[in-house]
Design a protein around this motif. Structure first.
Motif, PDB file in Angstrom:
ATOM      1  N   PRO A 117       0.819  -1.230   0.000  1.00 23.88           N
ATOM      2  CA  PRO A 117       0.000   0.000   0.000  1.00 23.88           C
ATOM      3  C   PRO A 117       0.844   1.268   0.000  1.00 23.88           C
ATOM      4  O   PRO A 117       0.806   2.075   0.939  1.00 23.88           O
ATOM      5  CB  PRO A 117      -0.821  -0.137   1.287  1.00 23.88           C
ATOM      6  CG  PRO A 117       0.026  -0.960   2.198  1.00 23.88           C
ATOM      7  CD  PRO A 117       0.760  -1.914   1.317  1.00 23.88           C
ATOM      8  N   THR A 118       1.638   1.450  -1.042  1.00 26.19           N
ATOM      9  CA  THR A 118       2.380   2.706  -1.195  1.00 26.19           C
ATOM     10  C   THR A 118       1.427   3.797  -1.675  1.00 26.19           C
ATOM     11  O   THR A 118       0.297   3.530  -2.095  1.00 26.19           O
ATOM     12  CB  THR A 118       3.524   2.518  -2.191  1.00 26.19           C
ATOM     13  OG1 THR A 118       3.003   1.978  -3.420  1.00 26.19           O
ATOM     14  CG2 THR A 118       4.573   1.552  -1.643  1.00 26.19           C
ATOM     15  N   ALA A 119       1.914   5.041  -1.629  1.00 29.44           N
ATOM     16  CA  ALA A 119       1.040   6.175  -1.959  1.00 29.44           C
ATOM     17  C   ALA A 119       0.494   6.074  -3.376  1.00 29.44           C
ATOM     18  O   ALA A 119      -0.699   6.321  -3.618  1.00 29.44           O
ATOM     19  CB  ALA A 119       1.804   7.485  -1.767  1.00 29.44           C
ATOM     20  N   ASP A 120       1.346   5.733  -4.342  1.00 25.96           N
ATOM     21  CA  ASP A 120       0.871   5.671  -5.728  1.00 25.96           C
ATOM     22  C   ASP A 120      -0.164   4.563  -5.912  1.00 25.96           C
ATOM     23  O   ASP A 120      -1.144   4.730  -6.655  1.00 25.96           O
ATOM     24  CB  ASP A 120       2.044   5.482  -6.692  1.00 25.96           C
ATOM     25  CG  ASP A 120       2.769   4.165  -6.484  1.00 25.96           C
ATOM     26  OD1 ASP A 120       2.859   3.725  -5.326  1.00 25.96           O
ATOM     27  OD2 ASP A 120       3.241   3.579  -7.483  1.00 25.96           O
ATOM     28  N   CYS A 161       7.448  10.202   2.370  1.00 26.41           N
ATOM     29  CA  CYS A 161       7.534  10.678   3.753  1.00 26.41           C
ATOM     30  C   CYS A 161       8.956  10.664   4.284  1.00 26.41           C
ATOM     31  O   CYS A 161       9.215  11.198   5.371  1.00 26.41           O
ATOM     32  CB  CYS A 161       6.634   9.832   4.656  1.00 26.41           C
ATOM     33  SG  CYS A 161       7.144   8.097   4.759  1.00 26.41           S
ATOM     34  N   LEU A 162       9.901  10.071   3.542  1.00 29.11           N
ATOM     35  CA  LEU A 162      11.286  10.015   3.992  1.00 29.11           C
ATOM     36  C   LEU A 162      12.103  11.188   3.473  1.00 29.11           C
ATOM     37  O   LEU A 162      12.789  11.876   4.245  1.00 29.11           O
ATOM     38  CB  LEU A 162      11.934   8.693   3.566  1.00 29.11           C
ATOM     39  CG  LEU A 162      11.298   7.414   4.119  1.00 29.11           C
ATOM     40  CD1 LEU A 162      12.030   6.183   3.603  1.00 29.11           C
ATOM     41  CD2 LEU A 162      11.299   7.404   5.640  1.00 29.11           C
ATOM     42  N   CYS A 163      12.027  11.440   2.161  1.00 31.06           N
ATOM     43  CA  CYS A 163      12.823  12.530   1.579  1.00 31.06           C
ATOM     44  C   CYS A 163      12.033  13.821   1.416  1.00 31.06           C
ATOM     45  O   CYS A 163      12.631  14.889   1.236  1.00 31.06           O
ATOM     46  CB  CYS A 163      13.406  12.104   0.240  1.00 31.06           C
ATOM     47  SG  CYS A 163      12.165  11.856  -1.069  1.00 31.06           S
ATOM     48  N   LYS A 164      10.697  13.774   1.433  1.00 30.89           N
ATOM     49  CA  LYS A 164       9.811  14.939   1.307  1.00 30.89           C
ATOM     50  C   LYS A 164       9.972  15.663  -0.035  1.00 30.89           C
ATOM     51  O   LYS A 164       9.623  16.834  -0.153  1.00 30.89           O
ATOM     52  CB  LYS A 164      10.075  15.963   2.424  1.00 30.89           C
ATOM     53  CG  LYS A 164      10.182  15.397   3.826  1.00 30.89           C
ATOM     54  CD  LYS A 164       8.863  14.925   4.351  1.00 30.89           C
ATOM     55  CE  LYS A 164       9.000  14.506   5.821  1.00 30.89           C
ATOM     56  NZ  LYS A 164       7.745  13.956   6.362  1.00 30.89           N
ATOM     57  N   ILE A 165      10.498  14.982  -1.051  1.00 30.21           N
ATOM     58  CA  ILE A 165      10.772  15.653  -2.333  1.00 30.21           C
ATOM     59  C   ILE A 165       9.996  14.987  -3.474  1.00 30.21           C
ATOM     60  O   ILE A 165       9.200  15.636  -4.158  1.00 30.21           O
ATOM     61  CB  ILE A 165      12.285  15.636  -2.646  1.00 30.21           C
ATOM     62  CG1 ILE A 165      13.066  16.367  -1.554  1.00 30.21           C
ATOM     63  CG2 ILE A 165      12.565  16.255  -4.010  1.00 30.21           C
ATOM     64  CD1 ILE A 165      14.577  16.271  -1.708  1.00 30.21           C
ATOM     65  N   HIS A 166      10.206  13.691  -3.675  1.00 28.21           N
ATOM     66  CA  HIS A 166       9.640  12.973  -4.825  1.00 28.21           C
ATOM     67  C   HIS A 166       8.362  12.242  -4.432  1.00 28.21           C
ATOM     68  O   HIS A 166       8.082  12.013  -3.253  1.00 28.21           O
ATOM     69  CB  HIS A 166      10.662  11.984  -5.380  1.00 28.21           C
ATOM     70  CG  HIS A 166      11.935  12.619  -5.841  1.00 28.21           C
ATOM     71  ND1 HIS A 166      12.036  13.311  -7.032  1.00 28.21           N
ATOM     72  CD2 HIS A 166      13.169  12.677  -5.257  1.00 28.21           C
ATOM     73  CE1 HIS A 166      13.268  13.750  -7.188  1.00 28.21           C
ATOM     74  NE2 HIS A 166      13.988  13.387  -6.115  1.00 28.21           N
ATOM     75  N   ASP A 167       7.581  11.865  -5.464  1.00 26.25           N
ATOM     76  CA  ASP A 167       6.389  11.049  -5.226  1.00 26.25           C
ATOM     77  C   ASP A 167       6.805   9.666  -4.731  1.00 26.25           C
ATOM     78  O   ASP A 167       7.834   9.117  -5.161  1.00 26.25           O
ATOM     79  CB  ASP A 167       5.573  10.911  -6.515  1.00 26.25           C
ATOM     80  CG  ASP A 167       4.905  12.215  -6.905  1.00 26.25           C
ATOM     81  OD1 ASP A 167       4.831  13.126  -6.048  1.00 26.25           O
ATOM     82  OD2 ASP A 167       4.464  12.329  -8.064  1.00 26.25           O
ATOM     83  N   GLU A 168       5.965   9.110  -3.855  1.00 25.57           N
ATOM     84  CA  GLU A 168       6.277   7.798  -3.294  1.00 25.57           C
ATOM     85  C   GLU A 168       5.770   6.691  -4.220  1.00 25.57           C
ATOM     86  O   GLU A 168       4.576   6.543  -4.452  1.00 25.57           O
ATOM     87  CB  GLU A 168       5.641   7.628  -1.913  1.00 25.57           C
ATOM     88  CG  GLU A 168       6.012   6.297  -1.259  1.00 25.57           C
ATOM     89  CD  GLU A 168       5.283   6.050   0.045  1.00 25.57           C
ATOM     90  OE1 GLU A 168       5.896   6.231   1.104  1.00 25.57           O
ATOM     91  OE2 GLU A 168       4.087   5.675  -0.014  1.00 25.57           O
ATOM     92  N   THR A 169       6.705   5.934  -4.746  1.00 26.16           N
ATOM     93  CA  THR A 169       6.398   4.698  -5.480  1.00 26.16           C
ATOM     94  C   THR A 169       7.156   3.569  -4.793  1.00 26.16           C
ATOM     95  O   THR A 169       8.005   3.801  -3.916  1.00 26.16           O
ATOM     96  CB  THR A 169       6.824   4.790  -6.949  1.00 26.16           C
ATOM     97  OG1 THR A 169       8.254   4.953  -7.009  1.00 26.16           O
ATOM     98  CG2 THR A 169       6.141   5.968  -7.655  1.00 26.16           C
ATOM     99  N   LEU A 170       6.863   2.355  -5.206  1.00 26.56           N
ATOM    100  CA  LEU A 170       7.531   1.206  -4.600  1.00 26.56           C
ATOM    101  C   LEU A 170       9.032   1.260  -4.848  1.00 26.56           C
ATOM    102  O   LEU A 170       9.839   1.064  -3.927  1.00 26.56           O
ATOM    103  CB  LEU A 170       6.940  -0.095  -5.160  1.00 26.56           C
ATOM    104  CG  LEU A 170       7.345  -1.396  -4.460  1.00 26.56           C
ATOM    105  CD1 LEU A 170       6.916  -1.382  -2.999  1.00 26.56           C
ATOM    106  CD2 LEU A 170       6.739  -2.598  -5.181  1.00 26.56           C
ATOM    107  N   ALA A 171       9.422   1.574  -6.088  1.00 29.05           N
ATOM    108  CA  ALA A 171      10.842   1.636  -6.423  1.00 29.05           C
ATOM    109  C   ALA A 171      11.525   2.793  -5.704  1.00 29.05           C
ATOM    110  O   ALA A 171      12.658   2.655  -5.218  1.00 29.05           O
ATOM    111  CB  ALA A 171      11.019   1.763  -7.928  1.00 29.05           C
ATOM    112  N   HIS A 172      10.839   3.953  -5.623  1.00 26.39           N
ATOM    113  CA  HIS A 172      11.451   5.107  -4.954  1.00 26.39           C
ATOM    114  C   HIS A 172      11.646   4.834  -3.465  1.00 26.39           C
ATOM    115  O   HIS A 172      12.728   5.102  -2.908  1.00 26.39           O
ATOM    116  CB  HIS A 172      10.569   6.339  -5.144  1.00 26.39           C
ATOM    117  CG  HIS A 172      11.052   7.527  -4.363  1.00 26.39           C
ATOM    118  ND1 HIS A 172      12.084   8.328  -4.802  1.00 26.39           N
ATOM    119  CD2 HIS A 172      10.672   8.019  -3.147  1.00 26.39           C
ATOM    120  CE1 HIS A 172      12.316   9.276  -3.900  1.00 26.39           C
ATOM    121  NE2 HIS A 172      11.460   9.111  -2.889  1.00 26.39           N
TER     122      HIS A 172
END
Length: 522
Positions: free
Chosen positions: A233-236, A251-262
C-alpha cells in the motif's frame, strides 16, 4: 462510511498454487467439488457397500460411471445430483484402466493416463468393419495385434500402446485417476485439477518453489511476494485505487512522489542505507524494475557458498523490511525520518533471525524423524513370499535398459536376465516397448519368472530398481504405470515354492545390464 474493500490482486492469482506464484488461497467451490468427488470415488471403489448397490439398483450406474459415459438420470435425489455434478467437473482426470478391454471404446474413451489415442483414418476401410473396442486390438494369447495397431495409429501412439501391459488374468476394465502416481484419487489432486493446474506440473522445480522453501521469516516471504506483485500500500498504489487523503510525497525525503521503487531503492535516505554496510550503489540499477532488481541480487547471492549466501540474503531482506517498517513509523506514529533507526531495525531483525536459527540447530524438531528415516534407508529392500527353506533356489540378476529418446532408430527399451548359479547358458534378452525405466525393470522381472516357471522351485531375483520392489511390497496400487505388470508377477509367483526380489546396487546386476544394453542397441 464507505466499507468497499481494496482489491490488491485478482482472486485467481491468490488461489494459484505457491509454486506457480500464488498464495494457495482456497477456492471454496472447487474444494467442495473435490470433496464430493472423493465420496463418489469411495462409492465406486467399494462395490459391496450398501450405498453403491442402492445407486446401481436405482440409477443403473454409480455417479462416476455415469459421468464418464456422458449419461445421467432425468430425476434423481439432491445427494446423487451433487455427486454427479462433481464427477462431471472432474471427468477429465479419469481414464479407463486396461483389463480385458471389452468395455473401452477406441473412438471416445481415454485409456491411457496421459495420452489421448486418436485412430488414423484408414483408406478403403468400412467404419463398421474396423476395430471398435480395445479388445479388438488383442489376440487370444492376451497380446497386441501389431498389424492392426500400426495401421490404425501413428508411430508415437502405437509405441505407447505396445508399452501397455495386458493382464493375463482376464480382469475387468477399471476406472483410474490420471493425476496421481498411484492412480487413486486424492482431494488435493482433484482440487488443483479444478484450479487448472496439474499435480505433475506443481511437483516440478521452479523459482517460486525455491522461494517458499527458503529459510526466511514467513513475514519476510509474504513481504517479498507483495513486492514482486506490486501489492504493497504505497502512496501511488492507494491513489490508483481512489483512496482519498493520501499524501503522494515520499515521507522520507519529502521531495519525490512515493512509489515502490522510490521508497525501497531510489530515495536519498534509502540510497545511503544501501551504500553503507552492504556497499550497493543504487544509481547503477535505477533503470531496472524494483522486483527484477531484488531478484537479481537474490540470484547473485545464491552463487556464493551456503553460509555466505545466507548472511547476504538476511542482510538484504532485513534492509528492505527495515525501510518499510520505518516508513510506516513515520506515517502512523509521526516520528521524523532517521537512517539510524532503519539500521537499528535491520540489526534487530537480523539478530532475531540468527538467534532462532541457533535455537533450531541445538534443538531440531525433526531429529527423531530424521533418525527413523536414516534407519529405514539402511534397511534392505526386499519382497519375499512362500517357504524360505526351499532347496535348489536359483539366483537371477535382471535389468531393463531404457532410453528416453529413440534417435538413430534405436529401440527405447530392452530387458535381460541371467542365472548366476553356474548356469552360463540360462539367460535371455530382448527388445520391448516401455515408457519408463521402472516399467522396463518390471517387464524384466516378469520375463525372468515366465522363463524359469517350470525349471526350478525357488528363485531369488536381484534388481537395482527400488520402485518395483516397493510396488511388490504394497498390496494396493503403488504405481499405475506398472500396476498390471506387478499383478502378473504376483500371480506367477504363486507357481513357485519360494520367491524373493531384492534391491541391490548396479554392480551386482552388471551382467544383466550388459545383455540388456546390447539388445537395445541391436
Amino acid at each position: 462510511m464507505d466499507k468497499t474493500p481494496i482489491y490488491w490482486r485478482k482472486r485467481t492469482l491468490l488461489e494459484r498454487h505457491k509454486s506457480q506464484g500464488g498464495l494457495s488461497f482456497r477456492n471454496i467451490s472447487h474444494a467442495n467439488k473435490a470433496l464430493l468427488f472423493n465420496q463418489a470415488w469411495r462409492i465406486h471403489k467399494n462395490k459391496d457397500s450398501l450405498i453403491h448397490q442402492l445407486y446401481v439398483a436405482k440409477y443403473k450406474k454409480d455417479p462416476i460411471q455415469l459421468a464418464i459415459d456422458n449419461e445421467g438420470p432425468k430425476n434423481c435425489s439432491y445427494a446423487f445430483r451433487s455427486l454427479l455434478g462433481a464427477c462431471r467437473s472432474l471427468k477429465d482426470g479419469l481414464y479407463k484402466k486396461l483389463g480385458n478391454g471389452k468395455s473401452i471404446r477406441l473412438a471416445t474413451d481415454n485409456w491411457h493416463p496421459s495420452k489421448k489415442f486418436v485412430p488414423c483414418e484408414v483408406q478403403n476401410q468400412n467404419s463398421d468393419s474396423g476395430p471398435i473396442w480395445v479388445s479388438d486390438l488383442m489376440d487370444q494369447n492376451k497380446s497386441w495385434k501389431p498389424s492392426i495397431i500400426w495401421n490404425q495409429y501413428s508411430k508415437e501412439d502405437a509405441k505407447e500402446i505396445f508399452a501397455i501391459h495386458i493382464p493375463k488374468a482376464g480382469m475387468e476394465d477399471e476406472i483410474g485417476w490420471s493425476h496421481t502416481k498411484s492412480g487413486n484419487y486424492t482431494v488435493k489432486s482433484g482440487y488443483w485439477l479444478l484450479n487448472g493446474e496439474n499435480q505433475q506440473q506443481l511437483s516440478k522445480e521452479s523459482n517460486w518453489k525455491q522461494f517458499w522453501k527458503a529459510d526466511y521469516f514467513p513475514k519476510w516471504k509474504l513481504f517479498l511476494w507483495k513486492i514482486f506483485n506490486n501489492a504493497l500500500p504505497t502512496a501511488d498504489n492507494l491513489l490508483k485505487r481512489n483512496i482519498t487523503g493520501v499524501n503522494p510525497i515520499c515521507c522520507l525525503c519529502k521531495i519525490h512522489d512515493e512509489t515502490l521503487a522510490h521508497m525501497l531503492r531510489d530515495c536519498q535516505i534509502t540510497q545511503r542505507i544501501w551504500s553503507g554496510d552492504l556497499g550497493i550503489v543504487v544509481g547503477n540499477g535505477k533503470h531496472i524494475k524494483i522486483h527484477e532488481w531484488i531478484k537479481n541480487f537474490l540470484n547473485l547471492f545464491k552463487k556464493r557458498r551456503k553460509e555466505e549466501c545466507l548472511i547476504l540474503e538476511v542482510d538484504f531482506i532485513s534492509t528492505l523490511w527495515a525501510i518499510w517498517v520505518h516508513r510506516n513509523e513515520v506515517i502512523f506514529r509521526g516520528i521524523n525520518p532517521n537512517p539510524e533507526r532503519i539500521m537499528m531495525i535491520r540489526k534487530d531483525h537480523s539478530v532475531r533471525f540468527y538467534v532462532l536459527k541457533e535455537r533450531q540447530h541445538r534443538h531440531p524438531a525433526n531429529s527423531s524423524q530424521e533418525a527413523r528415516d536414516d534407519h529405514s534407508k539402511q534397511e534392505i529392500l526386499e519382497w519375499t513370499i512362500r517357504n524360505k527353506d526351499t532347496p535348489n533356489v536359483q539366483i537371477l540378476v535382471v535389468d531393463g535398459a531404457w532410453k528416453r529418446n529413440d534417435k538413430d532408430n534405436q529401440w527405447r527399451a530392452a530387458i535381460a536376465w541371467k542365472n548366476v548359479n553356474n548356469e552360463p547358458n540360462e539367460e535371455a534378452a530382448l527388445r520391448i516397448f516401455a515408457n519408463s525405466a521402472e516399467q522396463a525393470e518390471a517387464y524384466a522381472i516378469l520375463k525372468a519368472l515366465t522363463d524359469m516357471e517350470w525349471r526350478t522351485p525357488g528363485v531369488i531375483i536381484k534388481t537395482d530398481n527400488a520402485e518395483v520392489i516397493k510396488a511388490l511390497q504394497n498390496n494396493k496400487c503403488h504405481n499405475k504405470n506398472i500396476d498390471n505388470i506387478i499383478k502378473d508377477i504376483k500371480r506367477l509367483a504363486n507357481s513357485f515354492n519360494f520367491i524373493s526380489c531384492i534391491k541391490v546396487g548396479r554392480e551386482e546386476v552388471k551382467l544383466a545390464h550388459e545383455l540388456a544394453t546390447q539388445a537395445r542397441k541391436g
